[in-house]
Scaffold this active site. Structure first.
Site, PDB file in Angstrom:
ATOM      1  N   GLY C 149      47.860  48.531  42.781  1.00 45.67           N
ATOM      2  CA  GLY C 149      46.860  47.743  43.482  1.00 45.67           C
ATOM      3  C   GLY C 149      45.460  48.272  43.213  1.00 45.67           C
ATOM      4  N   CYS C 150      44.462  47.516  43.668  1.00 46.69           N
ATOM      5  CA  CYS C 150      43.084  47.871  43.363  1.00 46.69           C
ATOM      6  C   CYS C 150      42.643  49.116  44.133  1.00 46.69           C
ATOM      7  CB  CYS C 150      42.159  46.686  43.622  1.00 46.69           C
ATOM      8  SG  CYS C 150      42.377  45.897  45.233  1.00 46.69           S
ATOM      9  N   TYR C 151      42.788  49.100  45.469  1.00 49.25           N
ATOM     10  CA  TYR C 151      42.452  50.307  46.226  1.00 49.25           C
ATOM     11  C   TYR C 151      43.266  51.500  45.740  1.00 49.25           C
ATOM     12  CZ  TYR C 151      39.928  47.616  49.892  1.00 49.25           C
ATOM     13  OH  TYR C 151      39.047  46.836  50.603  1.00 49.25           O
TER      14      TYR C 151
END
Lengths: 344, 344, 344, 344
Positions: C149-151
């Site tokens: 994921g991005c985070y």
């Protein structure tokens, strides 16, 4: 205190009414309705109002309760005021409609642009188009006000002096308008997402927009006959604000245009003709009930350019609605509307 | 590999040239100059370039070093290319000037708009206005190119088909243009601060802007005679992008405007005529060397509306400069310019 | 050419895959699916792609057609890849899933955070968490990749050197993260409207967010045991970008932190350790597959602060997915991923 | 009417004072000074004020004229109030300084952070740090007020309840703060341009910022001893607003944190403790003199997270200055400060 109700209070014009009325010395909000949020406190939906209206809760629309108000604002999609306005008027409650329901005098034309039959044609005779700079005295006596739309307000105020004085070719008027995204309302639509609308600019409705007949009707009143208008609205990446850039062709030597504009609006509390050579910014009216205008004649040629800015939620909607209320109830015109714009 | 130099590389058109050339298969950046930042690595000023050009350092402008390049781009304020271009041409280096120095053919008119004497009138005969969609073949042979300005590119591409076909009243053309803030450059000026320019919209230069004579010259070429143009630029709260909304009055029955536009640009790699009824968004060209156009005729009346969008830093500056380079050196026209726009 | 398919191509990670793959020398997009837009051309939904993929049309998901691809990307909400991945693997098609479906190794924990049973627990043994900086060699052999994921990408890359070296208190790690709005996807939700999200900043999920278990799992792998993490994401008014500000408490004298970070990522093409004292900006990675890091130790005290920025749609999603593809098919790691960020 | 003067009225805190005082029932602005704009009307520089203050013109600073005011606000860079405050106090004029000149009690520390000797050490004994929520009664008697900075206000209000109750480890407090760009003032600097600061996020001053000693001093007062603080400010692409995310480690079982916060601020007109589970948005305080707080304890662990939002120009500067004025002159505390925030 004048008791008012708000129908459809969850949208942007609804919360803006609440913000403005929070400071109004003579008005009290008695009821606010919403079908979708009935039972929720307004300060839960709009935390900026925490500490104001702490007792106010959205209720289901109820003609009896609304009918106990002195006036009711409709901050609703089109069609809703058609259904309720008549009953409220019968109960003696005055109606100030921010939607498009009563803006066009011709029910056929309304049906054409809105794709459904007009729901209250019997009221059209009584409905008054509430642009105070044109019909202030009639507003004082009105029971049913159609508050002008945002684009129509910016365009009409910018063109009135030229049309009333008969200075431009009425067959070829151009209104190139730019609006912030609140003009599209609070509906959850993909094109209104920050990820879609930010860092971009686009026209829309170039071949025809619902505000077109309303603007034409108003300009026609000023010109004393039909006006041929090309109206191209644009979506601009900002929250509030309308910038109308208006082009007319002069039919003769116009004299001192700056003086003409200043004279036309000298007595108007909410129209500001800026000094010659100015370029008004939309941020200079953010949150304030004012239209700022500048008039240019590039190269002393035969084209006149008017720049007109408003906050679409204030002078283009809720502020103008409160102005109408003030007139209808004999209050100070500027009551609740005297705060400066917020800048930066 | 073609060796190029960039004069004045610290501004937005300079960094955009570097971004585009980083992917160009046939070009190598050999020198980049800056008076203010000499000695600094380009990737220190522009960290997006870290990992690219890691050896490239700003140097003081030096005609001898620049003269060893095959071509030199000027990404400078006006006046700088006047001083250096002649010497570079003598050394056999071709010059692609992104500034306004060689855009107007008339030195007097240049002096009028820029408030100083033209610094290289002897070169005006040789300088070629580098709009590939109008004079592609002559660009192939040119030694000194004036890259069109951003507004002029968007306006000319949108009006060319109408003017070339003689369909509109050439005395009354209107260009209402909206630009992102990079159009004003990287100078530290209060009106360009985020706190001033964000959440606002304003016109500027309504009574006269430096791009006006350039646009008039280009439109006049297309029309075969003088064109009366009203040009009002606006500042829009976005980083990149120009949206030109163009209004012309049809002088007769125009036929199929959509087909006219499609035909005019059928062979052009960087002009995209969108389907009938479209409203191009500036974000659809962000970072890409393309102009997207749509043509409307509201209500089948006598006013034609053209919507034209470009990225002011690409098709309106650095991308068009690279396009000229490709033509001048016989490269594939789209080399280095084939990446899609970034969206959202 | 490697033939790939994209499932769920209408969202932001889908269009970003198309943008990146348009420049990929070794990949061809053979199929793209969408339940809602089947039959529409991709360039109609995403006009930035006009001139690229002009033949590509959204089709209904069809395992047989997708199964003829060498690899299929899932750019879908959670749950979709569960249903299709197994069948594609059986047909010999490799799967690169950008959703959360295979990121957690523990099906129970997945069910807890996503509120539904895991739909393909049998594949969990085979699924590989595709963070190339941690398990490059295993990715080369993998058939089923869960793209981080991005985070989680921004946080893990910033903390890896500290955890692997055992320098900080693993029980009290803080990740204060700020994301642009595309992190919330292209769904039409009121809080994502420009009118709601612009000109504002807020935290969300402060008491628990779905990316928390994924980050904890990854940090735990690096630390060799459980990590106590406080993770507070914030919504920031920008389209793209994540800024993670990471706080750890040093358990002893750490030595030269700058050198530690530079060493850890010396061979990584997509991690950039900036010079000591730097503050990376999210715009420096806009559109590029890179994570930029800076490490600070304020006042030489016992708190270390790491600043980590990525473009959530590139290094935080589609770019990292292409990186995985390149590794899985033995291509140059940077193929299709070598363009500089776009700035300004 | 209380007559006030404003020194340095051209900056953002100056125009915000004017906006707030325009609605203040008991205050009249008698003089406003500016070295750079002397002779210009305030409404020319700030067109939002057209129709308000139409007679007010910037004058050169003049102690005699200012000395005829009841109170003078300094909305100046640091150093200016040092030079003038003493003389005004001697003339019997009270001073409310929005700059940093009198915020630190220790002249040495001031000199260290501001790189110059303190210009008025003799006044430090009298200067009072004007955070009304901490020392309301002493403000009523004060002659010289140092208005707290924007970051310090947001951080202190969020941490006061925890520190006063002795609930957190005072050696390891973290304040991760995000500010809109008006926090950097109206100076024309490249990093503040829309083209640079928009669509991006970055930390700055991670190794030390001038607000750090001020915050430490205030937190130390609350804790009764030194506080170890890590403070990382970030620049956010919005005009107004500060979001402070505060992290503390609980040293024991804290009891009901929500109740603690509600009790601490129950009598405060300008601090709003939101319901449990809330995430305040900065837009909910735009233009209003209020700090909204929420307290979280993720996973019932040993880390407490406080979310604190203010408008940096109001509760973080000019609004708090007016609050101090109201207290000093025995007025209603909320006079001029009772308008709701503007949203959207």
């Amino acid at each position: 205190m004048i008791k008012v109700g708000i129908v459809g209070g969850t949208g942007y014009t609804g919360v803006e009414l609440l913000r403005l009325l929070a400071r109004h010395p003579d008005v009290e909000v008695d009821a606010i309705t919403s079908r979708s949020e009935a039972g929720m406190a307004v300060s839960e939906l709009y935390p900026n109002l925490r500490g104001h209206y702490d007792e106010l809760v959205f209720s289901l629309p109820d003609a009896e309760r609304l009918g106990r108000c002195d006036a009711v604002f409709f901050a609703t999609p089109h069609g809703v005021a058609h259904a309720l306005a008549g009953e409220l008027l019968e109960r003696g409650t005055r109606v100030i409609d921010l939607s498009a329901d009563f803006r066009l005098r011709d029910a056929e034309e309304w049906a054409h642009w809105y794709g459904q039959a007009h729901g209250a044609p019997a009221l059209l005779g009584e409905a008054l188009y509430g642009l105070p700079e044109v019909r202030r005295e009639r507003i004082r006596e009105a029971r049913l006000i159609a508050v002008p739309g945002c684009y129509p307000t910016a365009v009409q105020l910018g063109l009135l002096p030229l049309l009333e004085a008969g200075l431009i070719d009425v067959e070829h008027v151009i209104a190139d308008c730019k609006s912030g995204v609140t003009g599209a309302g609070r509906g959850a639509k993909v094109p209104s997402l920050l990820a879609e609308a930010s860092e971009s600019m686009k026209a829309y409705g170039a071949s025809g927009h619902r505000h077109l007949p309303e603007i034409r009707q108003g300009l026609g009143d000023a010109a004393g006959g039909p006006v041929g208008l090309t109206f191209v609205p644009h979506l601009t990446p900002m929250i509030r604000g309308i910038h109308a850039t208006l082009y007319g062709r002069l039919t003769g030597e116009p004299g001192d245009l700056q003086a003409l504009f200043e004279r036309r609006f000298a007595a108007e509390p909410f129209v500001d003709v800026m000094p010659a050579g100015s370029h008004p910014e939309t941020r200079s009216v953010k949150g304030a009930n004012v239209c700022r205008l500048a008039v240019h004649r590039p190269g002393d040629g035969d084209t006149v350019v008017v720049l007109s800015v408003i906050d679409n939620l204030v002078k283009g909607a809720s502020g103008q609605a409160v102005h109408n209320l003030n007139l209808m109830f004999g209050l100070d015109e500027t009551a609740g509307l005297d705060a400066p714009a917020i800048m930066p």
